[in-house]
Write a protein that holds these residues in place. Sequence first.
Motif, PDB file in Angstrom:
ATOM      1  N   GLY A  60       0.819  -1.213   0.000  1.00  0.00           N
ATOM      2  CA  GLY A  60       0.000   0.000   0.000  1.00  0.00           C
ATOM      3  C   GLY A  60       0.848   1.255   0.000  1.00  0.00           C
ATOM      4  N   GLY A  61       0.250   2.349  -0.422  1.00  0.00           N
ATOM      5  CA  GLY A  61       0.894   3.651  -0.393  1.00  0.00           C
ATOM      6  C   GLY A  61       1.987   3.804  -1.446  1.00  0.00           C
ATOM      7  N   PHE A  62       2.722   4.917  -1.362  1.00  0.00           N
ATOM      8  CA  PHE A  62       3.785   5.182  -2.353  1.00  0.00           C
ATOM      9  C   PHE A  62       4.904   4.157  -2.218  1.00  0.00           C
ATOM     10  N   THR A  63       5.088   3.676  -1.011  1.00  0.00           N
ATOM     11  CA  THR A  63       6.147   2.670  -0.800  1.00  0.00           C
ATOM     12  C   THR A  63       5.759   1.349  -1.467  1.00  0.00           C
ATOM     13  N   SER A  65       3.811   1.089  -4.074  1.00  0.00           N
ATOM     14  CA  SER A  65       3.916   1.287  -5.535  1.00  0.00           C
ATOM     15  C   SER A  65       5.362   1.112  -6.000  1.00  0.00           C
ATOM     16  N   ASP A  86       0.399   2.451   4.403  1.00  0.00           N
ATOM     17  CA  ASP A  86       1.665   2.513   3.658  1.00  0.00           C
ATOM     18  C   ASP A  86       2.549   1.319   4.017  1.00  0.00           C
ATOM     19  N   THR A  87       3.075   0.629   3.017  1.00  0.00           N
ATOM     20  CA  THR A  87       4.078  -0.402   3.266  1.00  0.00           C
ATOM     21  C   THR A  87       5.273   0.224   3.987  1.00  0.00           C
ATOM     22  N   ARG A  88       5.898  -0.504   4.886  1.00  0.00           N
ATOM     23  CA  ARG A  88       6.941   0.061   5.754  1.00  0.00           C
ATOM     24  C   ARG A  88       8.288   0.237   5.038  1.00  0.00           C
ATOM     25  N   PRO A 106       2.037  -1.598   8.321  1.00  0.00           N
ATOM     26  CA  PRO A 106       0.736  -0.913   8.330  1.00  0.00           C
ATOM     27  C   PRO A 106      -0.363  -1.769   8.958  1.00  0.00           C
TER      28      PRO A 106
END
Length: 304
Positions: A60-63, A65, A86-88, A106
């Motif tokens: 998830g999130g920009f990370t 992507s 968001d992925t960590r 997350p």
Amino acid sequence: MIYTVTLNPSIDYVVEVQDLKLGTLNRMERDLKLPGGKGINVSRILSRLGAENTALGFLGGFTGSFIEQFLNKESVRTDFVQISGDTRINIKLKHGEETEINGLGPKIGPDESAALLHKLSTLNGEDIVVLSGSVPPSLGAGFYERLIAVCEQTGARFVIDTTGEALLRALEHRPLLIKPNHHELAELFGVTLESKEDIITYGRKLLEKGAQHVLISMAGEGAFLIAGDKVYHANVPSGTVRNSVGAGDSMIAGFVGTLAQGGDLLEAFRTGVASGSATAFSDDLATGEKIEQLKGQVAISQWS
Ligand SMILES: Nc1ncnc2c1ncn2[C@@H]1O[C@H](COP(=O)(O)OP(=O)(O)O)[C@@H](O)[C@H]1O
Ligand SMILES: O=P(O)(O)OC[C@H]1O[C@](O)(COP(=O)(O)O)[C@@H](O)[C@@H]1O
């Protein structure tokens, strides 16, 4: 097909600092952003070894992507559940030694976890599922058991690379393979392992508890394979360690990928050790060429 499951993927932010000084400004010598998380590392190596596989888990999130785009560029097949969090990011600090600071991960909602369980419910007895890495706190420690239950319903075999109670609980479900390192083995049983014989004694206990194959890795000291009533030892190839992050995952990928492609147990062991060492000798994960190059340096002997 091999499916890797990474419940808690990460961007591995590899940072090199000379003479790290806490409490003040330090400037990086170099830095690297890599897709990480144990299952994802396994998938990347499997793809480099030509073993068909699909990477599952949560992104998830920009990370997230960043990871998806990176894997697609490497032609790693993915089917992640997209999540709202968001992925960590996991920090891998190189300052003479290696210091890791891993994020918690997350929050995973019930619909998101159900979507992953549904994906696994479509597998069959020809498939192998590699469950690898930490569990985000919101999923609860027992989530691996839910995934294993689905594997048992579909007949898919499973490999698990985790530690402590979660690993012990998985043993009664007959994992195809487990791979604790020797420190994790000692922690599992609350003992100090003084010798290679001690390592074998406790490695055999994992087989008695249900594991079908047990790899005990010992970083630069080589590795043991325990299967049935046999114990094999492998040395590690010589080389300069550049980044040992992902070495254990690479070992699992080499072993499972070889078995899945029809290789025998000792060929799988050889490829596993070569893959782990090739990654340790690389900045990122090993290339297929480097693994092939090191296989010839892995000497395997029957220990007992
Ligand atoms: N310092 C090293 N020198 C050579 N090979 C290594 C080194 N560290 C790791 N490896 C290779 O990677 C494998 C797994 O490494 P290890 O550190 O034991 O696993 P984990 O990352 O799970 O702790 C080893 O069996 C070996 O083949
Ligand atoms: O070095 P190993 O044990 O093979 O695994 C390295 C991977 O594990 C991680 O440290 C994550 O570990 P956890 O899932 O246990 O937090 C990733 O950052 C890294 O890609």
